[in-house]
Design a protein around this motif. Sequence first.
Motif, PDB file in Angstrom:
ATOM      1  N   ARG A   1       8.559 -18.619   5.996  1.00 37.39           N
ATOM      2  CA  ARG A   1       7.805 -19.104   4.576  1.00 37.39           C
ATOM      3  C   ARG A   1       7.235 -18.508   3.653  1.00 37.39           C
ATOM      4  O   ARG A   1       7.561 -17.306   3.211  1.00 37.39           O
ATOM      5  CB  ARG A   1       7.831 -20.740   4.036  1.00 37.39           C
ATOM      6  N   TRP A   2       6.479 -17.827   4.418  1.00 37.90           N
ATOM      7  CA  TRP A   2       5.346 -16.483   3.925  1.00 37.90           C
ATOM      8  C   TRP A   2       5.599 -15.430   3.625  1.00 37.90           C
ATOM      9  O   TRP A   2       5.811 -14.599   2.933  1.00 37.90           O
ATOM     10  CB  TRP A   2       3.429 -16.781   4.576  1.00 37.90           C
ATOM     11  N   GLU A   3       6.417 -15.195   4.939  1.00 36.96           N
ATOM     12  CA  GLU A   3       7.357 -13.815   5.633  1.00 36.96           C
ATOM     13  C   GLU A   3       8.093 -13.486   3.828  1.00 36.96           C
ATOM     14  O   GLU A   3       8.759 -12.278   4.037  1.00 36.96           O
ATOM     15  CB  GLU A   3       7.593 -13.468   6.539  1.00 36.96           C
ATOM     16  N   GLU A   4       9.026 -14.830   4.423  1.00 34.00           N
ATOM     17  CA  GLU A   4      10.236 -14.676   3.409  1.00 34.00           C
ATOM     18  C   GLU A   4       9.342 -14.400   1.949  1.00 34.00           C
ATOM     19  O   GLU A   4      10.348 -13.446   1.239  1.00 34.00           O
ATOM     20  CB  GLU A   4      10.495 -15.792   3.729  1.00 34.00           C
ATOM     21  N   LEU A   5       8.419 -15.258   1.423  1.00 29.01           N
ATOM     22  CA  LEU A   5       7.877 -15.047  -0.321  1.00 29.01           C
ATOM     23  C   LEU A   5       7.592 -13.727   0.062  1.00 29.01           C
ATOM     24  O   LEU A   5       7.775 -13.347  -1.404  1.00 29.01           O
ATOM     25  CB  LEU A   5       7.395 -16.412  -0.453  1.00 29.01           C
ATOM     26  N   TYR A   6       7.312 -13.184   0.528  1.00 29.70           N
ATOM     27  CA  TYR A   6       5.669 -12.219   0.579  1.00 29.70           C
ATOM     28  C   TYR A   6       5.608 -10.913   1.222  1.00 29.70           C
ATOM     29  O   TYR A   6       4.612  -9.521   1.079  1.00 29.70           O
ATOM     30  CB  TYR A   6       4.028 -12.765   0.599  1.00 29.70           C
ATOM     31  N   GLY A   7       6.884 -10.803   2.129  1.00 31.56           N
ATOM     32  CA  GLY A   7       7.201  -9.839   3.577  1.00 31.56           C
ATOM     33  C   GLY A   7       6.865  -8.769   2.004  1.00 31.56           C
ATOM     34  O   GLY A   7       6.626  -7.540   2.460  1.00 31.56           O
ATOM     35  N   ALA A   8       7.825  -8.547   1.167  1.00 31.83           N
ATOM     36  CA  ALA A   8       8.023  -7.424   0.957  1.00 31.83           C
ATOM     37  C   ALA A   8       7.027  -6.539  -0.332  1.00 31.83           C
ATOM     38  O   ALA A   8       6.395  -5.917  -0.158  1.00 31.83           O
ATOM     39  CB  ALA A   8       9.227  -7.248  -0.818  1.00 31.83           C
ATOM     40  N   ASP A   9       6.164  -7.692  -1.147  1.00 34.21           N
ATOM     41  CA  ASP A   9       5.043  -7.376  -1.225  1.00 34.21           C
ATOM     42  C   ASP A   9       3.855  -6.614  -0.721  1.00 34.21           C
ATOM     43  O   ASP A   9       3.310  -5.472  -0.233  1.00 34.21           O
ATOM     44  CB  ASP A   9       4.399  -8.621  -2.301  1.00 34.21           C
ATOM     45  N   LEU A  10       3.672  -7.913   1.083  1.00 34.31           N
ATOM     46  CA  LEU A  10       3.193  -7.118   1.844  1.00 34.31           C
ATOM     47  C   LEU A  10       3.314  -5.446   2.188  1.00 34.31           C
ATOM     48  O   LEU A  10       2.030  -4.908   2.455  1.00 34.31           O
ATOM     49  CB  LEU A  10       3.017  -7.689   2.542  1.00 34.31           C
ATOM     50  N   TYR A  11       4.424  -5.079   2.540  1.00 33.82           N
ATOM     51  CA  TYR A  11       4.706  -3.771   3.327  1.00 33.82           C
ATOM     52  C   TYR A  11       4.332  -3.217   2.108  1.00 33.82           C
ATOM     53  O   TYR A  11       4.540  -2.197   2.901  1.00 33.82           O
ATOM     54  CB  TYR A  11       6.252  -4.173   3.577  1.00 33.82           C
ATOM     55  N   ARG A  12       4.658  -3.187   0.370  1.00 30.22           N
ATOM     56  CA  ARG A  12       4.411  -2.422  -0.286  1.00 30.22           C
ATOM     57  C   ARG A  12       3.180  -2.287  -0.211  1.00 30.22           C
ATOM     58  O   ARG A  12       2.229  -1.108  -0.312  1.00 30.22           O
ATOM     59  CB  ARG A  12       5.356  -2.829  -1.761  1.00 30.22           C
ATOM     60  N   PHE A  13       2.001  -3.534  -0.788  1.00 28.48           N
ATOM     61  CA  PHE A  13       0.647  -2.410  -0.323  1.00 28.48           C
ATOM     62  C   PHE A  13       0.346  -1.967   0.856  1.00 28.48           C
ATOM     63  O   PHE A  13      -0.188  -1.351   0.835  1.00 28.48           O
ATOM     64  CB  PHE A  13       0.160  -4.386  -0.247  1.00 28.48           C
ATOM     65  N   ALA A  14       0.676  -2.004   2.324  1.00 32.26           N
ATOM     66  CA  ALA A  14       0.111  -1.687   3.409  1.00 32.26           C
ATOM     67  C   ALA A  14       1.144  -0.138   3.118  1.00 32.26           C
ATOM     68  O   ALA A  14       0.283   0.895   3.390  1.00 32.26           O
ATOM     69  CB  ALA A  14       1.061  -2.546   4.576  1.00 32.26           C
ATOM     70  N   ARG A  15       2.085  -0.041   2.451  1.00 31.64           N
ATOM     71  CA  ARG A  15       2.816   1.309   2.458  1.00 31.64           C
ATOM     72  C   ARG A  15       1.687   2.012   1.544  1.00 31.64           C
ATOM     73  O   ARG A  15       1.270   3.374   1.857  1.00 31.64           O
ATOM     74  CB  ARG A  15       3.697   1.473   2.358  1.00 31.64           C
ATOM     75  N   PHE A  16       1.959   1.713   0.797  1.00 25.18           N
ATOM     76  CA  PHE A  16       0.532   2.594  -0.463  1.00 25.18           C
ATOM     77  C   PHE A  16      -1.184   2.811   0.049  1.00 25.18           C
ATOM     78  O   PHE A  16      -1.200   3.955  -0.115  1.00 25.18           O
ATOM     79  CB  PHE A  16       0.135   1.967  -2.151  1.00 25.18           C
ATOM     80  N   ARG A  17      -1.062   2.191   0.677  1.00 26.65           N
ATOM     81  CA  ARG A  17      -2.877   1.344   1.061  1.00 26.65           C
ATOM     82  C   ARG A  17      -2.040   2.628   2.986  1.00 26.65           C
ATOM     83  O   ARG A  17      -3.378   3.928   2.658  1.00 26.65           O
ATOM     84  CB  ARG A  17      -3.504   0.735   1.733  1.00 26.65           C
ATOM     85  N   LEU A  18      -2.153   3.041   3.528  1.00 29.73           N
ATOM     86  CA  LEU A  18      -1.739   3.308   4.378  1.00 29.73           C
ATOM     87  C   LEU A  18      -0.729   4.758   4.607  1.00 29.73           C
ATOM     88  O   LEU A  18      -0.732   5.502   5.044  1.00 29.73           O
ATOM     89  CB  LEU A  18      -1.242   2.536   5.732  1.00 29.73           C
ATOM     90  N   GLY A  19       0.389   5.012   3.661  1.00 24.20           N
ATOM     91  CA  GLY A  19       1.106   6.169   3.409  1.00 24.20           C
ATOM     92  C   GLY A  19       2.114   6.778   4.271  1.00 24.20           C
ATOM     93  O   GLY A  19       2.323   7.597   4.285  1.00 24.20           O
ATOM     94  N   SER A  20       2.059   5.577   4.676  1.00 20.68           N
ATOM     95  CA  SER A  20       2.707   5.612   5.584  1.00 20.68           C
ATOM     96  C   SER A  20       4.337   4.244   6.328  1.00 20.68           C
ATOM     97  O   SER A  20       3.947   3.497   6.429  1.00 20.68           O
ATOM     98  CB  SER A  20       2.498   5.813   7.389  1.00 20.68           C
ATOM     99  N   VAL A  21       5.123   5.191   6.267  1.00 20.73           N
ATOM    100  CA  VAL A  21       6.175   3.122   6.058  1.00 20.73           C
ATOM    101  C   VAL A  21       6.070   3.265   7.911  1.00 20.73           C
ATOM    102  O   VAL A  21       5.820   1.481   7.596  1.00 20.73           O
ATOM    103  CB  VAL A  21       7.621   4.086   5.979  1.00 20.73           C
ATOM    104  N   ALA A  22       6.143   3.428   8.427  1.00 19.29           N
ATOM    105  CA  ALA A  22       5.889   3.029  10.153  1.00 19.29           C
ATOM    106  C   ALA A  22       4.954   2.695  10.030  1.00 19.29           C
ATOM    107  O   ALA A  22       4.641   1.846  10.504  1.00 19.29           O
ATOM    108  CB  ALA A  22       6.147   4.825  11.398  1.00 19.29           C
ATOM    109  N   ASP A  23       3.467   2.988   9.914  1.00 21.73           N
ATOM    110  CA  ASP A  23       2.186   2.415   9.695  1.00 21.73           C
ATOM    111  C   ASP A  23       2.027   1.143   8.892  1.00 21.73           C
ATOM    112  O   ASP A  23       1.764   0.108   8.745  1.00 21.73           O
ATOM    113  CB  ASP A  23       0.948   3.226   8.968  1.00 21.73           C
ATOM    114  N   ALA A  24       2.914   1.132   7.506  1.00 19.89           N
ATOM    115  CA  ALA A  24       2.919  -0.446   7.448  1.00 19.89           C
ATOM    116  C   ALA A  24       3.860  -1.272   7.331  1.00 19.89           C
ATOM    117  O   ALA A  24       3.585  -2.150   7.620  1.00 19.89           O
ATOM    118  CB  ALA A  24       4.105  -0.114   5.579  1.00 19.89           C
ATOM    119  N   GLU A  25       4.639  -0.525   8.140  1.00 17.00           N
ATOM    120  CA  GLU A  25       5.237  -1.661   8.818  1.00 17.00           C
ATOM    121  C   GLU A  25       4.815  -2.687  10.379  1.00 17.00           C
ATOM    122  O   GLU A  25       4.547  -3.569  10.508  1.00 17.00           O
ATOM    123  CB  GLU A  25       6.682  -1.095   9.079  1.00 17.00           C
TER     124      GLU A  25
END
Length: 161
Positions: free
Chosen positions: A11-35
């Motif tokens: 449920r958390w992945e469904e609700l917050y997965g996209a937000d988490l990915y965007r956060f990680a992508r912005f912090r890490l600068g890489s699509v692969a690292d964020a995933e």
Amino acid sequence: MKPERNTIIGRWEELYGADLYRFARFRLGSVADAEDAVQDLFVRLATSSSDLGSVTSPRSFLIRSLRNLCIDRLKRRTLSTTPLTEKMDIEQECEAESEIERIKVLMRHLPEEQSEVISMRTAQNLSFAEIAEILDIPTTTVKSRFAYGIDKLRKMLNDKK
């Protein structure tokens, strides 16, 4: 993994997965690292012994946990940045990369605590209260860091004109 734990994590992945990915992508600068970071977060949750049912603010809990994972990854990284690459048409890709680099350059000139608050507020659309909870600092401190950081960014932009 218990079925109820699996349900909570799903449920958390469904609700917050996209937000988490965007956060990680912005912090890490890489699509692969964020995933990888988001996947690591959910794997850690699945294998941990903590009581997920007692988490009162899942979004804040997840972003705080992911923030810590990102900090660890950045400390281990040998290169300073990895360029963002996505499957876009050429024009959109160039515009996006140019804008991202411009923002990154300006944000690097800010103190870490200010740039972190600005990115959490703008890139993640987190409220000041949520940021305060994630960083474990008073809301007034979050607001002042944001205001001081924005003022410094404005000054940098005006100085370049």
